[in-house]
Design an enzyme around this catalytic site. Structure first.
Site, PDB file in Angstrom:
ATOM      1  N   LYS A   1      53.405  37.367   6.835  1.00 23.35           N
ATOM      2  CA  LYS A   1      52.736  38.238   5.860  1.00 23.35           C
ATOM      3  C   LYS A   1      53.038  39.721   6.084  1.00 23.35           C
ATOM      4  O   LYS A   1      53.327  40.452   5.139  1.00 23.35           O
ATOM      5  CB  LYS A   1      51.224  38.004   5.947  1.00 23.35           C
ATOM      6  CG  LYS A   1      50.453  38.590   4.797  1.00 23.35           C
ATOM      7  CD  LYS A   1      50.565  37.686   3.605  1.00 23.35           C
ATOM      8  CE  LYS A   1      49.802  38.157   2.418  1.00 23.35           C
ATOM      9  NZ  LYS A   1      49.811  37.146   1.358  1.00 23.35           N
TER      10      LYS A   1
ATOM     11  N   GLY B   1      50.981  24.015  24.921  1.00 22.38           N
ATOM     12  CA  GLY B   1      50.526  22.790  24.269  1.00 22.38           C
ATOM     13  C   GLY B   1      49.399  22.220  25.105  1.00 22.38           C
ATOM     14  O   GLY B   1      49.251  22.593  26.270  1.00 22.38           O
TER      15      GLY B   1
ATOM     16  N   CYS C   1      53.199  28.521  29.529  1.00 20.94           N
ATOM     17  CA  CYS C   1      52.066  27.609  29.742  1.00 20.94           C
ATOM     18  C   CYS C   1      52.551  26.162  29.874  1.00 20.94           C
ATOM     19  O   CYS C   1      53.254  25.844  30.822  1.00 20.94           O
ATOM     20  CB  CYS C   1      51.044  27.798  28.615  1.00 20.94           C
ATOM     21  SG  CYS C   1      49.462  27.071  29.031  1.00 20.94           S
ATOM     22  N   TYR C   2      52.251  25.284  28.923  1.00 18.00           N
ATOM     23  CA  TYR C   2      52.767  23.914  29.020  1.00 18.00           C
ATOM     24  C   TYR C   2      54.291  23.934  29.107  1.00 18.00           C
ATOM     25  O   TYR C   2      54.898  23.152  29.844  1.00 18.00           O
ATOM     26  CB  TYR C   2      52.325  23.096  27.802  1.00 18.00           C
ATOM     27  CG  TYR C   2      52.903  21.690  27.763  1.00 18.00           C
ATOM     28  CD1 TYR C   2      52.361  20.669  28.543  1.00 18.00           C
ATOM     29  CD2 TYR C   2      54.007  21.393  26.959  1.00 18.00           C
ATOM     30  CE1 TYR C   2      52.905  19.393  28.524  1.00 18.00           C
ATOM     31  CE2 TYR C   2      54.551  20.109  26.936  1.00 18.00           C
ATOM     32  CZ  TYR C   2      54.000  19.115  27.711  1.00 18.00           C
ATOM     33  OH  TYR C   2      54.535  17.858  27.695  1.00 18.00           O
TER      34      TYR C   2
ATOM     35  N   ASP D   1      52.654  38.148  -2.372  1.00 21.20           N
ATOM     36  CA  ASP D   1      53.847  37.330  -2.137  1.00 21.20           C
ATOM     37  C   ASP D   1      54.685  37.147  -3.404  1.00 21.20           C
ATOM     38  O   ASP D   1      55.899  37.344  -3.384  1.00 21.20           O
ATOM     39  CB  ASP D   1      53.455  35.950  -1.577  1.00 21.20           C
ATOM     40  CG  ASP D   1      52.612  36.066  -0.321  1.00 21.20           C
ATOM     41  OD1 ASP D   1      52.635  37.148   0.290  1.00 21.20           O
ATOM     42  OD2 ASP D   1      51.927  35.090   0.040  1.00 21.20           O
TER      43      ASP D   1
ATOM     44  N   GLU E   1      52.283  36.306  24.682  1.00 21.11           N
ATOM     45  CA  GLU E   1      52.207  36.622  23.244  1.00 21.11           C
ATOM     46  C   GLU E   1      50.851  37.146  22.811  1.00 21.11           C
ATOM     47  O   GLU E   1      50.729  37.709  21.733  1.00 21.11           O
ATOM     48  CB  GLU E   1      52.578  35.373  22.419  1.00 21.11           C
ATOM     49  CG  GLU E   1      51.579  34.221  22.437  1.00 21.11           C
ATOM     50  CD  GLU E   1      51.697  33.317  23.662  1.00 21.11           C
ATOM     51  OE1 GLU E   1      52.276  33.742  24.680  1.00 21.11           O
ATOM     52  OE2 GLU E   1      51.183  32.185  23.613  1.00 21.11           O
TER      53      GLU E   1
ATOM     54  N   HIS F   1      49.998  33.651  28.942  1.00 20.46           N
ATOM     55  CA  HIS F   1      50.467  33.799  27.555  1.00 20.46           C
ATOM     56  C   HIS F   1      50.917  35.233  27.267  1.00 20.46           C
ATOM     57  O   HIS F   1      50.078  36.085  26.966  1.00 20.46           O
ATOM     58  CB  HIS F   1      49.351  33.403  26.582  1.00 20.46           C
ATOM     59  CG  HIS F   1      49.102  31.937  26.555  1.00 20.46           C
ATOM     60  ND1 HIS F   1      49.831  31.075  25.773  1.00 20.46           N
ATOM     61  CD2 HIS F   1      48.232  31.167  27.255  1.00 20.46           C
ATOM     62  CE1 HIS F   1      49.419  29.836  25.962  1.00 20.46           C
ATOM     63  NE2 HIS F   1      48.449  29.865  26.863  1.00 20.46           N
TER      64      HIS F   1
END
Ligand code: XMP
Length: 511
Positions: A367, A55, A82-83, A227, A171, A169
């Site tokens: 997705k 954040g 991180c944050y 979708d 990710e 990070h």
């Protein structure tokens, strides 16, 4: 019971990505804004682990997102990123400092000192950093498990309480050890089994829908997109003929699109499908309209009207099926990242028809997961892997006034361009590609005669999320073939140009 991880969202830009990376490792993860859950709710959900996200804030700022420190005593493993790493340190009694001269951004060398989170990670690897604050003193019970040149505490661990923090990070793909590290957290620290697969999702959803909708009738609007197609086939597997699908042909579809929908749903899956031919109706409403937003509004409203009329003809339906997916849910308020979704394919479907409720069987899926479910259900790959197509269709790709003549020219040119891209077998195919009929005519020469035909623009973009996009460097040979075929095969076109603008400053669509 399905095991799951809570991604507690403190407002960072990568929060959905964290959930995706966890799910890629076959563990279900859900994102919740820090202010939307309580300690009691977290306890009752029996999460296997919690991730505190990044954040943009400073933990000492009272206005920054915080959380009840009692969360540290729940005996649920926590990974702060991180944050989230700084917040964890601060909550546990550590100190944070502004790293004014030492802020790091981008690729940095990470030196790991071992520990369970870094199992299988080399002593030195590249990680992705983006921070201005950092942990100065680790809290009691923690040890430092990794560092960089500018950040002495790039990772910390308290194995006894199963609390972990990383300043970088994991990710993002630039962090080489990210996948390994998240895997260690999920499997070695949280003790997950990895029960999240699309096969499981399909069988569990079908069973649940069957029970929930026993004896009920459902209606689904197919847009031609991925979708709604996947939602419909899933429902059909659960309730069979009690599902009716409606597909509105508004005359603004691409070549072959209506036939594809009929082929897949009517013939292959033998579903109850009503195709409404509303072409003239839409075209007459759009007559003389040139302004793009006005076109969108007319199409949206008319779509609802047509759908409502069909629903009345069909008689009472209990539930409405919609293909809402996870990013739509999070973007519309469940998370805290400020993303505004302005386009919806089948936006604002009627509430007043009197459905008992709306069923959204894909609301937990990303997705790529929706596509995997589609393949699992046996939907043909051409439909499942389809590029996005805007709800207003070709209306926003015919510049200026829409006429049948312009639509026909565009449909043919677009089909040729798509065919050439397919034939090109590109390793890095563009994420979206189409033709646009500009509102300009241009002089040409054919044989001995001068011509004065339309200018077609070709557009192809490469992008991850459609928020930003780069124009695709298509091979010249492919462009040459497309241009030559379009000018030869579509009589009313005299010139073809290729759009070399990125987004920003341009948008993907021309209108
Ligand atoms: P833009 O043009 O905004 O496009 O850069 C980003 C993505 O959104 C699609 N798009 C739309 N989709 N209704 C839709 O359903 C619309 O009015 C609309 N306008 C743009 C566009 O095709 C691209 O994928």
């Amino acid at each position: 019971m399905q095991e799951k991880i809570l991604v507690l969202d403190f407002g960072g830009q990568y929060n959905l990505l964290i959930a995706r990376r966890i799910r890629e490792q076959h563990v279900y993860a859900e994102v919740k804004a820090f202010g939307s859950v309580t300690i009691e709710q977290i306890q009752s959900e029996a999460y296997k682990g919690i991730v505190f996200t990044g954040g943009p804030n400073n933990v000492y700022d009272l206005a920054s997102p915080h959380f009840d420190p009692a969360i540290l005593a729940l005996k649920i493993p926590i990974l702060g990123i991180c944050y989230g790493h700084q917040l964890l340190a601060w909550m546990a009694g550590g100190e944070i400092q502004a790293a004014e001269n030492a802020s790091e951004y981008g690729r940095v060398t990470l030196k790991s000192a071992g520990g369970i989170l870094f199992d299988g990670v080399p002593a030195e690897s590249v990680c992705w950093m983006s921070h201005t604050d950092m942990v100065k003193t680790v809290p009691a019970g923690f040890t430092i498990t990794a560092s960089t040149d500018n950040c002495p505490c790039a990772a910390m661990a308290d194995d006894a309480r199963r609390l972990y923090g990383v300043q970088f990070h994991p990710e993002v793909t630039h962090t080489a050890c990210g996948k390994q590290l998240l895997g260690n957290f999920l499997y070695k620290i949280c003790g997950c089994r990895g029960d999240w697969t699309m096969e499981e999702f399909v069988s569990a959803s079908v069973e649940k829908l069957r029970q929930e909708l026993s004896g009920k009738r459902a209606l689904c609007a197919l847009s031609g997109g991925v979708d709604s197609a996947v939602a419909a086939v899933l429902l059909h597997r659960a309730i069979g003929d009690r599902l009716t699908c409606v597909f509105v042909d508004h005359g603004l579809l691409r070549k072959g699109e209506r036939e594809q929908v009929e082929q897949v749903f009517q013939h292959r899956f033998q579903m109850k499908l009503i195709v409404v031919n509303a072409r003239e109706r839409f075209l007459s409403k759009l007559k003389g309209v040139t302004e793009p937003e006005r076109k969108r509004k007319i199409i949206g409203e008319e779509f609802i009207r047509v759908f409502e009329e069909e629903a009345v003809i069909l008689g009472k339906q209990d539930v409405l099926v919609q293909g809402t997916i996870y990013p739509d849910v999070v973007e519309s308020g469940a998370g805290s990242a400020a993303v505004i979704k302005s386009h919806h394919n089948v936006g604002g479907l009627p509430e007043k028809i009197g459905f008992e409720r709306v069923i959204e069987p894909l609301r937990e899926l990303f997705k790529d997961e929706v596509r995997a479910v589609g393949l699992e259900l046996g939907i043909p790959e051409e439909l499942v892997m389809r590029q996005p197509f805007p709800g207003p269709g070709l209306a926003i790709r015919v510049m200026g006034e829409i006429t049948e003549e312009k639509l026909t020219a565009l449909r043919e040119a677009d089909a040729i361009f798509r065919e050439e891209i397919m034939r090109g077998g590109l390793a890095d195919a563009p994420n979206q590609y189409f033709a646009v009929l500009t509102d300009n005519r241009s002089v040409g020469v054919m044989g001995d005669a001068r011509t004065y035909g339309w200018v077609i623009a070709l557009r192809a973009v490469s992008t991850d999320d459609f928020m930003t996009a780069d124009w695709t460097r298509l091979p010249y040979e492919l462009l040459a073939r497309a241009s030559s075929r379009i000018t030869n095969e579509v009589r009313s076109v005299s010139r073809v140009v290729y759009d070399i603008t990125s987004k920003p400053p341009a948008t993907v669509e021309w209108e």
